[in-house]
Design an enzyme around this catalytic site. Structure first.
Site, PDB file in Angstrom:
ATOM      1  N   HIS A 299       0.816  -1.205   0.000  1.00 54.45           N
ATOM      2  CA  HIS A 299       0.000   0.000   0.000  1.00 54.45           C
ATOM      3  C   HIS A 299       0.856   1.265   0.000  1.00 54.45           C
ATOM      4  O   HIS A 299       0.360   2.360   0.242  1.00 54.45           O
ATOM      5  CB  HIS A 299      -0.946   0.002   1.203  1.00 54.45           C
ATOM      6  CG  HIS A 299      -2.049  -1.008   1.074  1.00 54.45           C
ATOM      7  ND1 HIS A 299      -1.810  -2.360   1.089  1.00 54.45           N
ATOM      8  CD2 HIS A 299      -3.384  -0.860   0.917  1.00 54.45           C
ATOM      9  CE1 HIS A 299      -2.964  -3.007   0.958  1.00 54.45           C
ATOM     10  NE2 HIS A 299      -3.926  -2.120   0.842  1.00 54.45           N
TER      11      HIS A 299
ATOM     12  N   ASP B 298      -5.118  -2.793  11.708  1.00 49.67           N
ATOM     13  CA  ASP B 298      -5.438  -2.345  10.346  1.00 49.67           C
ATOM     14  C   ASP B 298      -5.780  -3.593   9.553  1.00 49.67           C
ATOM     15  O   ASP B 298      -4.896  -4.360   9.185  1.00 49.67           O
ATOM     16  CB  ASP B 298      -4.228  -1.615   9.748  1.00 49.67           C
ATOM     17  CG  ASP B 298      -4.467  -1.130   8.312  1.00 49.67           C
ATOM     18  OD1 ASP B 298      -5.560  -1.390   7.766  1.00 49.67           O
ATOM     19  OD2 ASP B 298      -3.551  -0.513   7.746  1.00 49.67           O
ATOM     20  N   MET B 299      -7.057  -3.812   9.311  1.00 46.77           N
ATOM     21  CA  MET B 299      -7.435  -5.076   8.681  1.00 46.77           C
ATOM     22  C   MET B 299      -8.559  -4.892   7.668  1.00 46.77           C
ATOM     23  O   MET B 299      -9.512  -4.160   7.889  1.00 46.77           O
ATOM     24  CB  MET B 299      -7.875  -6.098   9.733  1.00 46.77           C
ATOM     25  CG  MET B 299      -9.085  -5.701  10.544  1.00 46.77           C
ATOM     26  SD  MET B 299      -9.522  -6.999  11.726  1.00 46.77           S
ATOM     27  CE  MET B 299     -11.088  -6.359  12.350  1.00 46.77           C
TER      28      MET B 299
ATOM     29  N   TRP C 181     -18.706 -16.002   7.706  1.00 45.59           N
ATOM     30  CA  TRP C 181     -19.934 -15.192   7.609  1.00 45.59           C
ATOM     31  C   TRP C 181     -19.865 -13.926   8.467  1.00 45.59           C
ATOM     32  O   TRP C 181     -20.517 -12.941   8.159  1.00 45.59           O
ATOM     33  CB  TRP C 181     -21.155 -16.032   8.029  1.00 45.59           C
ATOM     34  CG  TRP C 181     -21.006 -16.694   9.355  1.00 45.59           C
ATOM     35  CD1 TRP C 181     -21.337 -16.187  10.572  1.00 45.59           C
ATOM     36  CD2 TRP C 181     -20.459 -17.995   9.603  1.00 45.59           C
ATOM     37  NE1 TRP C 181     -21.045 -17.072  11.570  1.00 45.59           N
ATOM     38  CE2 TRP C 181     -20.503 -18.206  11.007  1.00 45.59           C
ATOM     39  CE3 TRP C 181     -19.958 -19.012   8.798  1.00 45.59           C
ATOM     40  CZ2 TRP C 181     -20.055 -19.382  11.609  1.00 45.59           C
ATOM     41  CZ3 TRP C 181     -19.513 -20.175   9.394  1.00 45.59           C
ATOM     42  CH2 TRP C 181     -19.555 -20.354  10.769  1.00 45.59           C
ATOM     43  N   LYS C 182     -19.032 -13.940   9.513  1.00 42.25           N
ATOM     44  CA  LYS C 182     -18.923 -12.765  10.369  1.00 42.25           C
ATOM     45  C   LYS C 182     -18.250 -11.612   9.617  1.00 42.25           C
ATOM     46  O   LYS C 182     -18.688 -10.458   9.706  1.00 42.25           O
ATOM     47  CB  LYS C 182     -18.141 -13.110  11.636  1.00 42.25           C
ATOM     48  CG  LYS C 182     -18.829 -14.143  12.510  1.00 42.25           C
ATOM     49  CD  LYS C 182     -18.008 -14.483  13.740  1.00 42.25           C
ATOM     50  CE  LYS C 182     -18.704 -15.556  14.572  1.00 42.25           C
ATOM     51  NZ  LYS C 182     -17.927 -15.909  15.776  1.00 42.25           N
TER      52      LYS C 182
END
Length: 334
Positions: free
Chosen positions: A45, A174-175, A226-227
């Site tokens: 990034h 940071d995800m 799914w979360k």
């Protein structure tokens, strides 16, 4: 890989941005932020993404002269228009504004519409933490991840950042909502490496650690299955509703490129609310307890979020920032 001194890398980024018509102040800020991201070891990034920033400038998606403008103010909440400015410049200004609101009210929230990719989202968590604030921010993206149980991509990997101030080095998460960001997938593929755990599906629908196969299928795996899918959807909805900007669905209608994004920046004045002494002791005792965990591998330390970045930063400042030859050649030729 050559190792480029921080000052040289920043100067090269600034040279290109100025050449593209960026005002001096914005060019200086944007170049510094991209160099700092690279210095912290987030190459996907930082330096690796810089050519795409220039490409978006050339395509007209980024207006290098634009600055955010205030649309609406409601106490500790404000809504702004990014006017398609440089993503990392807009995000820095908005987190700075959220910090200013927090200084006055304890908490500040800024919602930003019509902006561009902010590059490393963790930058703005560090910004809040360095100002003594708890920081939360997130962005939506183009549709680049399937919802849980789906094959086609309709939700974004919508990165979320949370930061807590600490004198010895902030705690910063940071995800992306995907197990691996697309930048990480590209970097891992370019190094010829496999992912440490399954990060998505191949063309046959099998879970795989092959980043190239995942990039080709566009079927990244949401964190927590799914979360992560649910969290991605809600983050997108909150950013859209608060900013009045585009949702991931609407960003997708623009085409395959990623711009006109919606973002949220929240700062909480932790120093004033908790006090310096309690803030320091509470954070330090939790980190000390976690780091005292019994290790699975005695040779692998338990780290808190962003601890690695501090070590990488120091090494890269001393020895230079490693850059792929082809990437650096492409940048110096711009």
């Amino acid at each position: 890989m050559p190792r480029i001194p921080f000052s040289d890398m920043k100067a090269e980024f600034k040279r290109v941005l100025l050449k593209k018509g960026t005002p001096e102040e914005s060019a200086e800020l944007s170049a510094r932020l991209i160099a700092e991201t690279s210095c912290d070891g987030i190459y996907s990034h930082g330096v690796n993404r810089f050519p795409r920033v220039v490409e978006y400038i050339d395509r007209g998606y980024i207006d290098v002269s634009a600055r955010p403008t205030l649309v609406e103010s409601l106490g500790a909440f404000e809504r702004w228009d990014g006017n398609l400015g440089l993503g990392n410049v807009c995000a820095t200004l908005m987190m700075d504004r959220a910090i200013g609101l927090a200084r006055a009210s304890g908490i500040g929230c800024v919602a930003l519409a019509n902006t561009n990719h902010w590059l490393r989202g963790g930058t703005y968590g560090w910004q809040a933490a360095n100002a003594g604030c708890v920081g939360l921010c997130w962005t939506n993206t183009q549709p680049n991840m399937p919802a849980w149980g789906a094959k086609d991509r309709r939700i974004g990997n919508n990165p979320l950042i949370l930061a807590v101030p600490r004198a010895g080095g902030a705690v910063v998460v940071d995800m992306a909502m995907a197990q691996f960001s697309y930048g990480q997938l590209e970097a891992t593929r370019n190094r010829g490496e496999a992912l440490p755990v399954a990060g998505g599906y191949d063309g046959d629908g099998n879970l795989t650690t092959d980043p190239g196969a995942i990039l080709q299928s566009w079927r990244v795996l949401p964190i927590g299955f799914w979360k992560g899918s649910s969290l991605s959807l809600v983050l997108d909805l909150v950013a859209t509703v608060l900013s009045g900007g585009r949702s991931t669905y609407r960003v997708g209608q623009l085409g395959s490129d990623e711009y006109q994004l919606s973002q949220v920046f929240i700062a909480i004045d932790a120093t004033r609310i908790a006090g310096d002494a309690f803030l320091a002791s509470a954070v330090d005792e939790v980190l000390a307890d976690v780091k005292a965990s019994e290790r699975v591998d005695p040779d692998v330390a338990i780290r808190y979020p962003a601890e690695r970045e501090l070590r990488v930063r120091q090494d890269n400042l001393e020895h230079g920032i490693p850059v792929d030859d082809a990437v650096w050649a492409r940048i110096t030729a711009l």
